[in-house]
Design a protein around this motif. Structure first.
Motif, mmCIF file in Angstrom:
data_model
loop_
_atom_site.group_PDB
_atom_site.id
_atom_site.type_symbol
_atom_site.label_atom_id
_atom_site.label_comp_id
_atom_site.label_asym_id
_atom_site.label_seq_id
_atom_site.Cartn_x
_atom_site.Cartn_y
_atom_site.Cartn_z
ATOM 1 N N GLY A 75 0.885 -1.150 0.141
ATOM 2 C CA GLY A 75 0.054 -0.224 -0.334
ATOM 3 C C GLY A 75 0.577 1.018 0.027
ATOM 4 N N LEU A 76 1.868 1.528 0.529
ATOM 5 C CA LEU A 76 3.209 2.127 0.831
ATOM 6 C C LEU A 76 3.802 2.918 -0.336
ATOM 7 C CD1 LEU A 76 4.494 1.947 4.218
ATOM 8 C CD2 LEU A 76 2.769 3.175 3.388
ATOM 9 N N VAL A 77 3.744 1.521 -1.339
ATOM 10 C CA VAL A 77 4.320 1.371 -2.245
ATOM 11 C C VAL A 77 3.813 2.101 -3.473
ATOM 12 C CG1 VAL A 77 5.141 0.194 -4.246
ATOM 13 C CG2 VAL A 77 6.017 -0.488 -2.467
ATOM 14 N N ALA A 78 2.493 1.607 -3.534
ATOM 15 C CA ALA A 78 1.272 2.021 -4.514
ATOM 16 C C ALA A 78 0.924 4.127 -3.880
ATOM 17 C CB ALA A 78 0.083 1.370 -4.093
ATOM 18 N N GLN A 79 0.808 3.550 -3.129
ATOM 19 C CA GLN A 79 0.679 5.609 -2.786
ATOM 20 C C GLN A 79 1.829 6.330 -3.069
ATOM 21 O OE1 GLN A 79 0.643 6.570 1.494
ATOM 22 N NE2 GLN A 79 -1.806 4.551 1.971
#
Length: 846
Positions: A75-79
């Motif tokens: 999720g953090l990479v996607a953000q």
């Protein structure tokens, strides 16, 4: 420019039109590109942040798997990808708008030429040939086509690169994830009863070596197990249990669940693995420790919980979490370090409102706690009428903390108001003389060291590159040609001087009294001329000093060994009695760890990794040589506390050797890739003053009297004295104890001590020490723990030589190294002789 002149010559009106259009482009386009430049910078920052995050995930992949935070990291990479895409989208939209406007403005000019020029040609005021020449000349001015092609090429390149990034890091869809897990039944809970059972378990390395060779064993859950022995077998089994390694053959079950069938969420929630190499994330200590609470199944972080959709199984209430966190810090041995860092931190008043509200009560409790410990003189208060001996001369004059770097440290000597005050009180010449003495001492004792030597940064008043300049200043002073710049430099050096720390014998009571007069004059003048540039010490206000100094409203003295530790203990007890110690822990946990933990010592990294595992209260805790970076004494102490904390849960510890000092429920010994089951077992600094002064001469004379230093020249003896710390021990106090870490050596310059070995309850006295002597050097050289206890039998004064300084001097001076080796051999021979003369019960034979 030539084309513009040509157009003006042909027709003034058309020339003015051309100038207006080009000027408009020059004014409008750069303004529009400002936003484009800002977006470009944002893109670079976002790209670097994305690359850093990806690198961090790759380096800490095992830790992510250990705590089941894969969804969080995805999720953090996607953000970050989404944010970067948004920036790029706005950036290229801005680029297109700028180019379009640029092209429009460039092409509208010929249209105006045709319109205005055509009308002028029809009326006869402009010839057809002139109009054609003007249009041809203008077309050579702004060539927008090349810029447009370049921009299109950059857009296509960026588009291709971004497509590669999105393909490389695209998230798997839920249907794909479901397909992966559909192959076998998945256990969402770790079995609580049964055995850890291995059948024919085999693991083969990438080079074909067998790390585990068909081992079969059964270990009961909720027991504490030690795996030890030679080879990689013990660590390999631990890595398979921790999900770091996949076996080549055989089976491994926890209860009735195959290790492969346990879901990542259950593994992250119930199993914790700590290896020899601690993985540290870029953030604060608190961020790293509570990271174990951010996986699926935890509501410690609301944003993460919404992402993972888990239910809480760990402490979520803020007060309960803080209590649990404090307990974890004590278990892993980080409590003292975090508390000390919190005390040493500087916080603004808004961050410590609860401490400020109880400040009078806190100070009263601290005074009472210090008095109970017999350390009432351990604090030197910030008293406007007293000289602060633990502060520099400059800090005594200011009696506060400067808010501008222009008047901090040695720069105060260049501040006009300070110079006027010093001149008015006839202090300038005296401080200049002190500065000259300091410079001469630094040049004498540091001249033989290389510029990159660690002692320069740690102890020298003067940077290595400034040595030539100060040598010239001293030469001019000796010749009577000292200028104002030289005088200011020497005064600046004197303002950094602290008598108890540097011990050059340059301050007496009369001089301290004159500095107090300068403080009063400076305070009166600064209140009129520059109020606000100094945060003065005020008992009614929270100052710009450390939390420790605010709470005690003063500084810790250097009266005797362990003074700071006793003060910190008194502060901790006082805050604990008032229920305010969590505030200091909170600030201490805000210490940054740095990328990959670069700001932390190796031992602290290990302790943080252990705390991260414990914070989630795992059912199974695996320590795969995780205590190897700690000293043996500290590692065993932590293991004892871990055993207490893991009662009723499974603890597996891997170590190269197991001596049984910390009893475990079960011990398993590996011989290489196979196992052999074992039945259950249970700166202060110093330098030499001028002849006739006392203080430094004693230190240097004592060092010269020690045989290993006898052949060193005076400059090196002074260097050793300057980098040492004078420490006073009362009768009965230990200089160090048997089994403790060897972090320093001691040169006894006054007093006596006994050398004791054996258990603390019944120690055996093997020898007696009288000044001058050196003790503790063997452990510093060998790196082993203390082999004996040294206990003062009278008031004892010693120079404490820190390990890194002592070893650096050994590397620097071969003669000293040889002397130390000879002393160590002699001491070993004496010990053998003493032991040979004793009976088995410890009594000496006649």
């Amino acid at each position: 420019m030539t084309a513009l002149v040509f157009i003006l010559v042909q027709n003034t009106l058309l020339g003015i039109v051309a100038i207006l259009m080009i000027s408009s482009q020059m004014l409008v386009i750069p303004r529009l590109r400002r936003e484009q430049i800002r977006l470009g910078k944002q893109r670079q920052i976002a790209s670097r942040a994305l690359a850093g995050k990806i690198g961090e995930v790759v380096e800490t992949l095992d830790e992510v798997s250990n705590h089941g935070t894969a969804a969080l990291e995805r999720g953090l990479v996607a953000q970050r990808l989404e944010a970067l895409f948004g920036i790029r989208y706005r950036l290229y939209g801005r680029k297109f708008a700028v180019k379009a406007l640029n092209n429009l403005m460039a092409q509208i000019t010929p249209f105006l030429f045709y319109t205005i020029g055509g009308y002028a040609a029809l009326t006869g005021s402009l010839g057809i040939g002139q109009l054609v020449a003007v249009i041809a000349a203008y077309r050579d001015l702004p060539p927008p086509v090349k810029d447009l092609i370049d921009w299109d090429q950059q857009r296509l390149d960026a588009e291709a690169k971004f497509q590669q990034v999105t393909e490389q890091f695209a998230l798997a869809t839920p249907s794909v994830q479901a397909g992966i897990q559909a192959a076998e039944p998945v256990f969402d809970q770790l079995p609580e009863t049964g055995m850890i059972a291995a059948q024919g378990l085999t693991a083969i390395s990438a080079t074909g070596d067998r790390m585990l060779d068909r081992i079969s064993l059964a270990l009961p859950l909720k027991q504490h197990i030690m795996l030890s022995g030679t080879g990689e077998g013990a660590g390999c089994l631990a890595r398979i249990l921790g999900g770091r390694l996949t076996p080549s053959d055989g089976s491994l079950k926890i209860g009735d669940a195959s290790i492969d069938a346990i879901s990542q969420e259950a593994r992250g929630r119930c199993i914790a693995y700590a290896g020899a190499e601690a993985a540290i994330f870029d953030g604060t200590l608190r961020d790293n420790i509570v990271y174990g609470l951010r996986g699926p199944g935890s509501q410690a972080d609301p944003d993460v919980d919404r992402m993972s959709g888990g239910a809480a199984s760990t402490p979520t209430d803020e007060e309960a979490l803080e209590t649990h966190l404090a307990a974890v810090l004590r278990i892993v041995g980080l409590s003292d370090a975090v508390f000390r860092h919190g005390l040493a931190s500087k916080s603004v008043a808004d961050e410590v409102t609860s401490l400020i509200a109880s400040l009078p009560a806190i100070r009263a409790h601290i005074r009472g706690a210090l008095a109970a410990r017999g350390a009432g003189d351990a604090v030197e208060p910030y008293d406007p009428a007293r000289y602060i001996r633990t502060a520099t001369i400059g800090e005594n004059i200011l009696f506060g903390v400067p808010n501008k770097t222009a008047i901090s440290g040695a720069k105060l000597a260049e501040y006009d108001l300070a110079r006027d005050v010093l001149e008015a009180l006839a202090l300038t010449d005296d401080l200049t003389m002190i500065g000259q003495r300091i410079a001469a001492t630094m040049l004498e004792i540091f001249s033989d060291l290389t510029p990159d030597h660690l002692l320069f940064e740690s102890f020298s008043f003067i940077a290595a590159e400034e040595f030539p300049a100060y040598r010239e200043r001293l030469a001019r002073a000796d010749a009577g040609q000292m200028g104002e710049a030289d005088r200011a430099s020497f005064v600046g050096l004197s303002l950094l001087y602290v008598e108890p720390e540097h011990r050059l014998g340059l301050l007496d009571e009369e001089m301290e009294g004159r500095i107090l007069l300068a403080r009063q004059a400076f305070r009166a003048r600064i209140s009129q001329d520059g109020a606000g540039i100094i945060d003065f010490y005020d008992s009614n206000e929270w100052g710009a000093v450390s939390i420790r100094e605010n709470l005690i409203f003063g500084r810790v003295t250097q009266a005797s060994a362990g003074t700071r530790e006793r003060v910190d203990e008194a502060i901790r007890d006082a805050l604990a009695d008032l229920g305010l110690d969590r505030e200091v822990y909170r600030i201490g946990l805000a210490q940054p760890a740095g990328y990959a933990g670069r700001l932390l010592f190796p031992a602290v990294k290990t302790q943080v990794a252990l705390a991260r595992c414990l914070i989630k209260r795992p059912s199974l805790l695996i320590l795969d040589n995780a205590l190897s970076s700690l000293s043996p004494t500290e590692g065993k102490a932590i293991l004892r506390r871990l055993r207490e904390a893991m009662k009723g849960r499974t603890l597996i510890v891997v170590a190269r050797e197991y001596d049984g000092e910390v009893p475990m429920d079960i011990s398993v010994v590996f011989d290489g890739a196979r196992l052999r089951p074992v039945p259950g077992t249970q700166p202060a600094a110093a330098a030499l003053p001028a002849e006739g002064e006392s203080g430094e001469r004693d230190d240097v004379r004592a060092l010269r009297a020690v045989p290993i230093f006898a052949n060193l020249d005076l400059a090196r003896i002074k260097l050793l004295a300057f980098t040492s710390e004078r420490t006073v021990f009362a009768a009965g106090d230990p200089l160090f104890e048997q089994g403790a870490e060897s972090n320093s050596a001691y040169v006894v310059i006054a007093g006596t001590a006994d050398v004791l070995i054996g258990p603390p309850e019944k120690p055996v006295r093997v020898s007696h020490i009288e000044a001058p002597a050196i003790v503790g050097e063997m452990g510093v050289v060998t790196g082993e723990v203390r082999s004996a206890t040294i206990r003062a039998t009278s008031e004892l004064t010693a120079l404490k030589l820190r390990k890194e300084v002592f070893v650096a001097l050994l590397e620097e001076f071969p003669d000293m190294t040889l002397s130390v080796m000879r002393l160590m051999v002699k001491r070993l021979q004496d010990n053998v002789a003493i032991v040979s003369r004793r009976d088995p019960d410890g009594s000496e034979r006649d």
